[in-house]
Design a protein around this motif. Structure first.
Motif, PDB file in Angstrom:
ATOM      1  N   LEU A   1       0.697  -1.396   0.005  1.00 50.47           N
ATOM      2  CA  LEU A   1       0.096   0.133  -0.095  1.00 50.47           C
ATOM      3  C   LEU A   1       0.893   1.379  -0.064  1.00 50.47           C
ATOM      4  CD1 LEU A   1      -2.296  -2.139   0.843  1.00 50.47           C
ATOM      5  CD2 LEU A   1      -3.544  -0.057   1.846  1.00 50.47           C
TER       6      LEU A   1
ATOM      7  N   ASP B   1      -2.352  -9.164  -3.441  1.00 51.73           N
ATOM      8  CA  ASP B   1      -3.273  -8.407  -3.972  1.00 51.73           C
ATOM      9  C   ASP B   1      -2.686  -6.962  -3.208  1.00 51.73           C
ATOM     10  OD1 ASP B   1      -5.253  -6.563  -3.820  1.00 51.73           O
ATOM     11  OD2 ASP B   1      -6.896  -8.294  -3.725  1.00 51.73           O
TER      12      ASP B   1
ATOM     13  N   PHE C   1       1.173   0.980  -6.492  1.00 53.56           N
ATOM     14  CA  PHE C   1      -0.098   1.007  -6.055  1.00 53.56           C
ATOM     15  C   PHE C   1      -0.605   2.557  -5.849  1.00 53.56           C
ATOM     16  CE2 PHE C   1      -3.148   2.041  -2.373  1.00 53.56           C
ATOM     17  CZ  PHE C   1      -4.190   1.367  -2.708  1.00 53.56           C
TER      18      PHE C   1
ATOM     19  N   THR D   1      -7.484  10.694   0.101  1.00 50.32           N
ATOM     20  CA  THR D   1      -8.842  10.334   0.297  1.00 50.32           C
ATOM     21  C   THR D   1      -9.840  11.538   0.394  1.00 50.32           C
ATOM     22  OG1 THR D   1      -8.514   8.112   0.716  1.00 50.32           O
ATOM     23  CG2 THR D   1     -10.802   8.883   0.989  1.00 50.32           C
TER      24      THR D   1
ATOM     25  N   THR E   1      -3.881  -4.198  -2.915  1.00 52.30           N
ATOM     26  CA  THR E   1      -4.940  -3.361  -2.129  1.00 52.30           C
ATOM     27  C   THR E   1      -5.061  -3.788  -0.639  1.00 52.30           C
ATOM     28  OG1 THR E   1      -6.890  -4.648  -2.555  1.00 52.30           O
ATOM     29  CG2 THR E   1      -6.324  -3.072  -4.330  1.00 52.30           C
ATOM     30  N   ASN E   2      -4.728  -4.983  -0.326  1.00 54.29           N
ATOM     31  CA  ASN E   2      -4.689  -5.435   1.310  1.00 54.29           C
ATOM     32  C   ASN E   2      -3.679  -6.226   1.633  1.00 54.29           C
ATOM     33  OD1 ASN E   2      -5.490  -7.805   0.032  1.00 54.29           O
ATOM     34  ND2 ASN E   2      -7.733  -7.353  -0.033  1.00 54.29           N
TER      35      ASN E   2
ATOM     36  N   ARG F   1      -3.817   4.456  -7.850  1.00 52.84           N
ATOM     37  CA  ARG F   1      -4.890   5.342  -7.231  1.00 52.84           C
ATOM     38  C   ARG F   1      -4.615   6.933  -7.733  1.00 52.84           C
ATOM     39  NH1 ARG F   1      -6.532   4.053  -1.985  1.00 52.84           N
ATOM     40  NH2 ARG F   1      -7.562   6.159  -2.177  1.00 52.84           N
TER      41      ARG F   1
ATOM     42  N   ILE G   1      -4.293  -6.918  -8.458  1.00 58.20           N
ATOM     43  CA  ILE G   1      -5.673  -6.872  -7.744  1.00 58.20           C
ATOM     44  C   ILE G   1      -6.353  -7.759  -8.045  1.00 58.20           C
ATOM     45  CG2 ILE G   1      -7.372  -4.876  -7.493  1.00 58.20           C
ATOM     46  CD1 ILE G   1      -5.363  -3.003  -8.356  1.00 58.20           C
TER      47      ILE G   1
END
Length: 965
Positions: free
Chosen positions: A294, A766, A299, A513, A768-769, A303, A818
């Motif tokens: 992340l 993955d 990544f 965000t 994303t996590n 984003r 992903i």
């Protein structure tokens, strides 16, 4: 009283050794010598060990001293089919006949019940304390389906403290000094109060240096500083009534290591972190971690965040690339020290009364309060900050207006919290604390290196009350009936993982965000992982009874039945970067954005906690037929049915498809045994067969232990022998064989190999996590499935799959990607590559036929002791050797999960003065200095799949002196 008389005879009773104190008068050597009788309470009544139709071993205080059994870890060494190991979350597991605490979680019951003076204990720390002033330790092997507390499917360990003696003043004291600058003191005073009462006070203190050397600062870790005190009061107002009151307190505050060492076959790709072939002294590839993916530039690019904020690249050097993990289990290199605190308070009241007509009544109450709080370096290593320079410089620039004055309020709080002295200064990491604000709320630890550490804490209290009525008639029939109620209230149980990288990503991703959503400046809370049980209430009650039919002078039938009722209510949640929290908030969960967080996806709407209540009720029991062939030879056959209640799996972050709860487990146990005394030989033999239904097993999913159920068969054989060829020579022997096997089809993804051993699979990290999924071919097309992942990754700016290497233990290739994108594209373009399937948690493999964890096939022990008379003094040397065979640390078995067999040897020599008024002893434990692994725990995929191991204590030696009068 008949019961008290029997107990009195057991004070010098032993199972595997004669007392360390010498005999009172010299005895001529005689090949016909007998070993003393042993009295146990395995059937809730005082009986000779050789008359009890149960597989039970017993140790008196003297035999514990003679064999240097100083704590629960030592207790396993001479017991057949019994192992003991510390576990990952400040716990421990006794495994008896292949069944231990395989279920992990706050709603799990212990498979091996721990009792103190016949009362059940919950979450006890007794496995951490040293043994002192005990009357006896009894270990019952096999399910206790009728008589003991809450049901125990593997067995019971019952510690019996020494009771006050009426009418006599006694005192003992002992002082020991050993290597690691170890100082231990033990003492006891027994004070008569008139003719009918007595007070007994006992305690111990231990202080020693750490067993483990830390290369980072040259200091030592894993030391001990602990003490315990116990007071016991006995009052006999009449010949038929006894009242016992006992209170004890144990406290430890030191730098005990919860995890002894970590092992890893480093994965050069970073897709897994650690490979699947061997446990080496490597360090996980940090690119495989939650932080690594992340905060990666790849990544952030996906984003739409400037890549200059990235702490590294998925395909570049990671923070552990040059870290050192010494190839010695007693040496670590860690920049985070360890802290350990625990205490336990226990109070007991017991009333026994003998009514006329042969009826006995026993009433007992028990109160227990337990606290534990432990923290240590999560990776037992030192990260490099060299690769962070660009990102930290970018953060400082953004905080100073480099992205425009309007964005300064979004980044200045991050820089102030994490790099207060600028990019080249200290780095600050959140403390594991309950507000959920961490460094952004002013709770941080700062150092020159990026820190990572965990914390495991627990706070609970419990009480129980039990009543037993039994008969003692001369006829063919007797009975025992009883009932028990237990209440447990747990008010805090948390497991935290903190890291500088987590703080960084929750700040940077949170601020971007918030900017993108036109919200006020905010970070993602919580800035650390926390799995929290806020409340657990357990209410359990049972009623039970046994009937004893003396069918003849030699033949007896026992029939027992029990009704069990368990109710569990739990309130829990798991958080990590789960929702926006405004900078300056004093409590993360008071955030105006907390409504976006859902702790319970299984219910409609967003819940701040998962709340569940479950209830279970079952009948269990046993039937035993025993034949007293002669007064010295007993043969018995038994059937028992055991039960352990089910529970609730905690919520997961991120969400994966796992069962919401797990079912109760049941065992049908068949046993045949023989207990024999042949002059100088005492020989006990046992064979058993278990049918397990819904055995509870734990595995790690999304940084959290979840539990499943499988069926298993277990069978084995045990032999224990005591040989006294002369009155001064004693030899004890033990041997056991154990076979365990999963008998049901159960398909589970193996976290170490998410590809399931398939060449036509691609293991995905993955980004994303930090979890792993797998993409498999529907047609066995190896090139096709790799081409599919490569095509999708090309559009994401990620690289195509790559091999893990020939010595990886993996048939699949691996890639960063992903999983949700791959799943979406599988239907859209998967057909172009022969058809593909995305397994979101990995390819399930069938564990049918696998062996159960912590279940060595063989154990053997031998001990030799000789008493040599020197006038009216005795010199007693003793030597013990045990061997524990190979086992596995995981239900998935395989080479990487093997726990190699090991031997341990202890020796001592003791000089006892006239009438045993004093002694001097020299001892050595673990003569071979074995660093054998006793248990292991595989961490989560988002941590890099490293293995935490637990080991024997190193070689200890020293001297001790003591007195008694």
């Amino acid at each position: 009283m008949r019961i008290r008389t029997l107990l009195g005879t057991s004070m010098l009773a032993i199972a595997v050794a004669t007392p360390a104190w010498g005999q009172d008068t010299p005895q001529a050597e005689d090949s016909g010598a007998n070993t003393p009788d042993i009295v146990v309470t395995a059937q809730r009544q005082s009986q000779r060990l050789q008359d009890v139709p149960i597989a039970v071993s017993a140790f008196s205080a003297e035999s514990l001293e003679a064999q240097q059994i100083e704590n629960s870890s030592d207790l396993q060494l001479t017991l057949p089919n019994v192992t003991f190991t510390k576990t990952n979350f400040t716990g421990a597991s006794f495994t008896i006949r292949g069944i231990g605490d395989l279920c992990v979680g706050t709603t799990c019951d212990a498979a091996t019940a721990i009792h103190l003076n016949d009362a059940p204990l919950f979450g006890t720390r007794i496995f951490e304390t040293e043994f002192f002033d005990l009357q006896q330790v009894e270990v019952l092997r096999g399910p206790q389906g009728t008589l003991f507390g809450r049901n125990a499917t593997s067995g019971v360990v019952n510690f019996r403290t020494a009771r006050p003696e009426l009418g006599e003043f006694h005192a003992t004291g002992e002082l020991e000094y050993g290597n690691y600058d170890s100082i231990k003191a033990k003492g006891m005073v027994n004070l008569p109060i008139g003719d009918s009462a007595a007070l007994r006070v006992a305690g111990f203190y231990l202080n020693r240096d750490g067993y483990t050397r830390n290369l980072f600062d040259g200091g030592r870790l894993d030391g001990r500083d602990m003490y315990s005190v116990r007071g016991s009061f006995r009052w006999e107002p009449s010949d038929s009534t006894t009242i016992d009151l006992m209170g004890s307190y144990f406290r430890e505050r030191d730098d005990r290591l919860r995890i002894q060492k970590q092992q890893c076959q480093r994965d050069p790709t970073g897709v897994l972190g650690c490979l699947n072939n061997s446990r080496d002294f490597g360090i996980t590839n940090g690119n495989a971690s939650f932080v690594g993916v992340l905060t990666s530039r790849e990544f952030l690019a996906i984003r739409g965040i400037p890549t200059a904020f990235g702490l590294g690249s998925l395909y570049g050097p990671d923070a552990y690339a040059n870290a050192v993990n010494p190839a010695d289990v007693r040496t670590v290199n860690t920049d985070s020290g360890s802290t350990y605190f625990t205490d336990e308070l226990i109070a007991q009241l017991r009333i026994e009364h003998e009514f006329s007509g042969g009826i006995n009544l026993s009433l007992q109450g028990n109160y227990q309060r337990v606290r534990v709080d432990s923290s240590q370096d999560y990776n037992l290593s030192v990260q490099s900050r060299a690769g962070y320079a660009t990102a930290l410089g970018t953060l400082q620039a953004a905080a100073s207006g480099g992205l425009g004055a309007a964005l300064t309020p979004y980044f200045a709080p991050i820089a102030a919290a994490l790099i207060p002295n600028g990019p080249a200064g200290v780095l600050c990491t959140s403390q594991p604390e309950p507000t959920g604000t961490g460094a952004y709320g002013g709770y941080s630890n700062c150092a020159a290196t990026p820190l990572d550490y965990d914390r495991s804490n627990n706070r609970q209290s419990s009480w129980s009350a039990e009543a037993i009525i039994s008969s003692d008639w001369d006829g063919m029939f007797n009975f025992l009936v009883g009932g028990i109620y237990a209440d447990l209230s747990l008010t805090e149980n948390s497991y935290y993982v903190n890291a500088f990288g987590i703080d960084y990503l929750t700040g940077v991703l949170g601020s971007f965000t918030a900017v993108g959503s036109a919200l006020p400046p905010a970070y993602l809370g919580t800035p650390f992982f926390r799995n929290n049980t806020d409340q657990l209430d357990v209410r359990s009650w049972g009623v039970y009874g046994e009937a004893y039919f003396q069918m003849s002078d030699a033949l007896k039938l026992t029939l027992g039945l029990r009704y069990n009722d368990d109710r569990k209510s739990v309130r829990t949640r798991s958080t990590l970067a789960s929702f926006l929290v405004p900078y300056g908030a004093t409590d993360a969960f008071s955030s105006p954005f907390v409504g976006s967080f859902d702790a319970d996806p299984g219910r409609a709407g967003n819940q701040l906690f998962q709340e569940r209540t479950v209830s279970f009720s079952e009948w269990t029991g046993r039937a035993v037929l025993d034949w007293q062939i002669t007064p010295d030879n007993l043969l018995y056959f038994s059937y028992s049915r055991g039960y352990k209640s089910g529970g609730i799996n905690p919520p997961l972050q991120p969400v994966f498809a796992v069962a919401e709860g797990f079912a109760p487990e049941f065992i049908n146990a068949f046993e045949i045994g023989s207990k024999n005394t042949f002059g100088a030989l005492t020989l006990n033999l046992t064979a058993f067969y278990y049918q397990y239904n819904d055995l509870q097993l734990s595995r790690i999913v999304a940084r959290t232990s979840v539990n499943d159920n499988v069926d298993a068969d277990i069978y084995g054989f045990e032999a224990e022998a005591i040989i006294a060829p002369t009155r001064n020579l004693l030899i004890n022997l033990g041997f056991s064989y154990l076979h365990t096997e999963v008998t049901s089809d159960k398909f589970l993804p193996n976290p170490r190999d998410p590809g399931g051993g398939r060449a036509d699979a691609v293991i995905i990290k993955d980004i994303t996590n930090g979890s792993n999924c797998a993409v498999t071919s529907n047609s066995g097309n190896v090139a096709g499935v790799n081409g599919f992942v490569g095509a999708v990754n090309g559009a994401l700016g990620l690289q195509a799959p790559t091999s893990f290497g020939p010595a990886s233990g993996l048939a699949s290739t691996g890639a960063f990607s992903i999983c949700s994108v791959l799943q979406a594209q599988a239907g859209a373009i998967g057909g172009l590559f022969g058809g593909v399937t995305v397994e979101t948690a990995g390819v399930p493999v069938n564990i049918r036929g696998n062996r159960l964890p912590q279940a060595p096939s063989y154990k053997a022990s031998v001990g030799v002791q000789y008493t040599h008379w020197i006038g009216d003094m005795t010199l007693v040397p003793r030597f013990d050797l045990t061997y524990t065979g190979d086992s596995y640390g995981s239900i998935f078995n395989g080479r990487i999960n093997e726990i190699n067999g090991y031997a341990q040897a202890n020796a001592q020599i003791q000089l006892n003065g006239p009438d045993n008024r004093w002694f001097a002893r020299a001892f050595v434990q673990n003569i071979f200095d074995s660093n054998a692994t006793t248990g292991l725990y595989v961490t989560d995929q988002s941590s890099g799949l490293f293995t935490n191991i637990f080991t024997l204590d190193p070689r200890r030696y020293g001297v001790a002196v003591g007195f008694r009068f």
